[in-house]
Design a protein around this motif. Structure first.
Motif, mmCIF file in Angstrom:
data_model
loop_
_atom_site.group_PDB
_atom_site.id
_atom_site.type_symbol
_atom_site.label_atom_id
_atom_site.label_comp_id
_atom_site.label_asym_id
_atom_site.label_seq_id
_atom_site.Cartn_x
_atom_site.Cartn_y
_atom_site.Cartn_z
ATOM 1 N N LEU A 74 -45.630 -15.194 -89.960
ATOM 2 C CA LEU A 74 -46.300 -16.218 -89.157
ATOM 3 C C LEU A 74 -47.147 -15.478 -88.128
ATOM 4 N N PHE A 75 -48.464 -15.758 -88.131
ATOM 5 C CA PHE A 75 -49.314 -15.049 -87.166
ATOM 6 C C PHE A 75 -50.349 -15.978 -86.568
ATOM 7 N N ASP A 76 -50.908 -15.532 -85.432
ATOM 8 C CA ASP A 76 -51.920 -16.308 -84.728
ATOM 9 C C ASP A 76 -53.290 -15.809 -85.183
ATOM 10 N N PRO A 77 -54.046 -16.634 -85.921
ATOM 11 C CA PRO A 77 -55.324 -16.149 -86.454
ATOM 12 C C PRO A 77 -56.359 -15.887 -85.354
ATOM 13 N N LYS A 78 -56.138 -16.447 -84.172
ATOM 14 C CA LYS A 78 -57.107 -16.261 -83.079
ATOM 15 C C LYS A 78 -56.876 -14.940 -82.354
ATOM 16 N N THR A 79 -55.627 -14.448 -82.377
ATOM 17 C CA THR A 79 -55.339 -13.244 -81.572
ATOM 18 C C THR A 79 -54.918 -12.028 -82.392
ATOM 19 N N ILE A 80 -54.738 -12.196 -83.690
ATOM 20 C CA ILE A 80 -54.221 -11.036 -84.447
ATOM 21 C C ILE A 80 -55.188 -9.863 -84.319
ATOM 22 N N LYS A 81 -54.597 -8.695 -84.032
ATOM 23 C CA LYS A 81 -55.444 -7.529 -83.733
ATOM 24 C C LYS A 81 -54.636 -6.242 -83.909
ATOM 25 N N ASP A 82 -55.269 -5.260 -84.550
ATOM 26 C CA ASP A 82 -54.655 -3.935 -84.614
ATOM 27 C C ASP A 82 -54.921 -3.242 -83.284
ATOM 28 N N CYS A 83 -53.907 -2.684 -82.678
ATOM 29 C CA CYS A 83 -54.070 -2.020 -81.377
ATOM 30 C C CYS A 83 -53.974 -0.500 -81.499
ATOM 31 N N ALA A 84 -53.432 -0.012 -82.606
ATOM 32 C CA ALA A 84 -53.382 1.438 -82.824
ATOM 33 C C ALA A 84 -54.804 1.954 -83.048
ATOM 34 N N ASN A 85 -55.127 3.094 -82.437
ATOM 35 C CA ASN A 85 -56.442 3.698 -82.680
ATOM 36 C C ASN A 85 -56.283 5.213 -82.779
ATOM 37 N N PHE A 86 -57.387 5.916 -82.935
ATOM 38 C CA PHE A 86 -57.298 7.360 -83.188
ATOM 39 C C PHE A 86 -56.770 8.130 -81.968
#
Ligand SMILES: [Zn+2]
Length: 493
Positions: free
Chosen positions: A433-445
Motif C-alpha cells: 500500500l503506497f501513496d502515489p502522491k508522495t512515493i519517492k526514492d531517497c537513497a542517492n549516490f
C-alpha cells in the motif's frame, strides 16, 4: 483501523485504488484476506474483519518482485531485509549474473565476482536443499526464488577459470545443475562479461542449458558484452534459448560505454525481431550508472568512476578513480590495478537509453543492488519507488499501472511464480500500500542508505511485514517469507 475478533476475515483493506498487476486500469474495491490468501475482492463494506484498514487516497498493488538481486547471503545475514521490504518488495530472485551461493562448496577465497555475495565463511550451501533448510530456520521477511550461477558451477569443478571447461567438467556441472533444478531452482544464470566466465564458449553454456527444458526452467544472462558488441552478445543468448528451447531473460539491459550512447532503439528493435521466434524478456534498474567489481576493461576517462571499496587500499574508497590516480600521480589504469580487488560505480549510461529500456513492454524492474557494498549504488534501497515516483509520476515516462505491472504481474509470469504478482482471489496476499502522491526514492549516490518515503504498509503471505515510520518485523516468528520452489511446491519459511 479497527479490531474485531469474531469476524469473517483476518484483514479487510477498504477504499484503496487497486492496481491488480495486469497493467490494466485501476479500480476501487475492497480486498479481503484470510490467512495467507486473498479470498474476496468487491464491495465488502458490510463484512467484518479482525483488522480493517482504511486505505483512502492510497494505491494497493501486488507486492513488488525484485527479479535481479544478489541477496543470496544477505537473506541469511540480515533476514529483516530492510533495504527491500521498505521499497514494497515481497519477493526476490537470487543467483543472478552467474553467481549463486548454492549449490556452492567453497574451496578458497571466492573468485570475482562471487566475492560480491559475501565472505568465504558465509558460503555453506553445497546443495540448494542446504540453502532452503537454512532459509527456513532464519525466516527472512521476503519470499525468494533461486537461479543457479554458471560461474559458481565453474568455480567448483575447474582448477583454472581462464579456459573452456573440458567434457568431464561439463558433465560435473550438469549434474550439480540438474540436482539443484530437482530441488526447486528456477533456472540457470550466466555472467559472461566477467573474466571468470568469459573463457566459456557458447557451446559450454549450451550443454548446461540442455538441462533446463525438462524442468520448465529459464536462462538469464549478464551478456558477454554490453558495449560495442552487444548485438552479437544478444544473438549468442538467443541462439542458446532456441537450441535449448527455453525462455531467455537479458539481465540489466543497457548500452554501456560512451560510444554506444543512443543505441537503445537498435537494441530494442533487435530484441523485438527475435521475439517473433522465441520467448525473450529483460530486466533493468532505473539509473544511468552501473555498479560491480572494478573491471579493468571498463576503465575510461569518458565518465566518472567512483570507488566504493578496495581490499588492498581501503583508505582510498569513497573517491573517484580520477582523484585517486591524481593523488598517486599514476594513470587511471595503474590506479585501478593497484586498488584490486575493488568495487565501483560507473556513471556511464545515457539517460535516454535508460528511459527507452524502462518503457520497453517486456522490461521488468530489478534492483541489481549489492548489499555487501559499504557504499552501495542507490538502486539497493531505491530502485522500485524511483520507477513509481521519479519516472512514472514526475517524468510521465509511463502510466502507473504499467510501472506496477513491470514489478508484479510481468515478473511473476516470466519467473513462473505461481499465484503471485496479481491481486486476484485465491492468490497469495503479498501486498503493498503506497501513496502515489508522495512515493519517492531517497537513497542517492552520496547517501545510499536512505529509506524511501510513501510505502505505507507491506504484507507478505498475509502477514503485516513493514509499516512506514515503524519498520519491519524483528523476530523470526513474525517474519513470513517463503522459499518459492519451482514446480509448484512452496516451502514455508
Ligand atoms: Zn550482472
Amino acid at each position: 483501523m479497527s479490531v474485531d475478533k469474531q469476524a469473517q476475515y483476518d484483514l479487510l483493506i477498504i477504499n484503496a485504488e487497486v492496481f491488480d498487476g495486469s497493467g490494466s486500469k485501476s479500480f476501487y474495491q475492497d480486498v479481503a484476506i484470510n490467512d495467507d490468501k486473498i479470498i474476496a475482492i468487491g464491495s465488502l463494506n458490510n463484512a467484518t474483519a479482525k483488522t480493517i484498514f482504511d486505505a483512502s487516497g492510497l494505491v494497493l498493488a501486488p507486492g513488488f518482485i525484485d527479479v535481479h538481486t544478489h541477496d543470496d547471503l544477505e537473506l541469511i545475514r540480515n533476514p529483516q531485509m530492510m533495504a527491500k521490504i521498505s521499497q514494497g518488495i515481497t519477493t526476490v530472485i537470487i543467483g543472478n549474473c552467474g553467481i549463486s551461493a548454492s549449490p556452492y562448496t567453497l574451496l578458497d577465497v571466492p573468485p570475482d565476482p562471487i566475492n560480491l555475495l559475501g565472505t568465504q565463511e558465509e558460503f555453506n550451501f553445497a546443495s540448494l536443499n542446504d540453502y532452503i533448510n537454512t532459509f527456513s530456520e532464519v525466516k527472512p521477511s521476503v519470499n525468494v526464488a533461486a537461479l543457479v550461477g554458471h560461474t559458481a558451477l565453474r568455480a567448483q569443478v575447474m582448477d583454472n577459470l581462464d579456459r573452456a571447461a573440458n567434457p568431464v567438467e561439463i558433465s560435473l556441472m550438469k549434474t550439480k545443475l540438474r540436482i539443484a533444478l530437482q530441488q526447486g531452482a528456477k533456472g540457470l544464470s550466466s555472467g559472461l562479461a566477467y573474466h571468470n566466465a568469459s573463457c566459456a564458449p557458447a557451446a559450454e553454456l549450451e550443454e548446461l542449458a540442455a538441462e533446463l527444458n525438462a524442468f520448465n526452467a529459464i536462462y538469464t544472462t549478464h551478456l558477454r558484452t554490453e558495449f560495442d558488441g552487444i548485438i552479437d552478445a544478444l544473438d549468442e543468448a538467443f541462439t542458446l534459448g532456441r537450441h535449448a528451447n527455453v525462455p531467455v531473460v537479458i539481465s540489466h539491459l543497457k548500452c554501456a560505454g560512451k560510444q554506444n550512447w543512443g543505441r537503445s532503439r537498435d537494441v530494442i528493435s533487435h530484441i523485438e525481431n527475435a521475439q517473433q521466434h522465441q520467448h525473450i524478456a529483460c530486466d533493468c534498474y532505473p539509473y544511468n550508472a552501473s555498479s560491480s567489481t572494478l573491471d579493468l576493461k571498463q576503465v575510461t576517462a569518458d565518465f566518472k568512476i567512483f570507488i566504493t571499496w578496495s581490499m588492498s587500499h581501503s583508505e582510498m574508497a569513497g573517491q573517484s578513480l580520477a582523484d585517486i590516480a591524481q593523488q598517486w600521480d599514476i594513470s587511471l589504469m595503474a590506479a585501478a590495478e593497484r586498488l584490486q580487488p575493488a568495487g565501483a560505480v560507473y556513471h556511464g549510461i545515457y539517460e535516454a537509453d535508460v528511459r527507452n529500456i524502462i518503457k520497453f513492454p517486456t522490461t521488468m524492474i530489478g534492483s541489481d543492488g549489492l548489499p555487501c557494498d559499504p557504499h552501495p549504488h542507490p538502486r539497493l534501497w531505491g530502485a522500485f519507488p524511483r520507477v513509481l515516483g521519479h519516472y512514472s509520476r514526475d517524468h510521465n515516462l509511463l502510466p502507473l499501472g504499467q510501472a506496477i505491472h513491470k514489478m508484479t504481474g510481468l515478473s511473476a509470469t516470466e519467473f513462473m511464480l505461481e499465484q503471485r504478482g496479481f491481486i486476484k482471489e485465491g492468490y497469495f496476499a503479498d501486498l503493498v500500500l503506497f501513496d502515489p502522491k508522495t512515493i519517492k526514492d531517497c537513497a542517492n549516490f552520496v547517501s545510499p542508505f536512505e529509506v524511501s518515503t510513501g510505502i505505507k504498509q507491506v504484507w507478505v503471505n498475509g502477514q503485516s511485514s513493514y509499516q512506514e515510520g515503524i519498520g519491519t518485523n524483528k523476530s523470526a516468528e513474525q517474519r513470513a517469507g517463503r522459499f518459492l520452489s519451482h514446480n509448484s511446491t512452496q516451502v514455508s519459511g
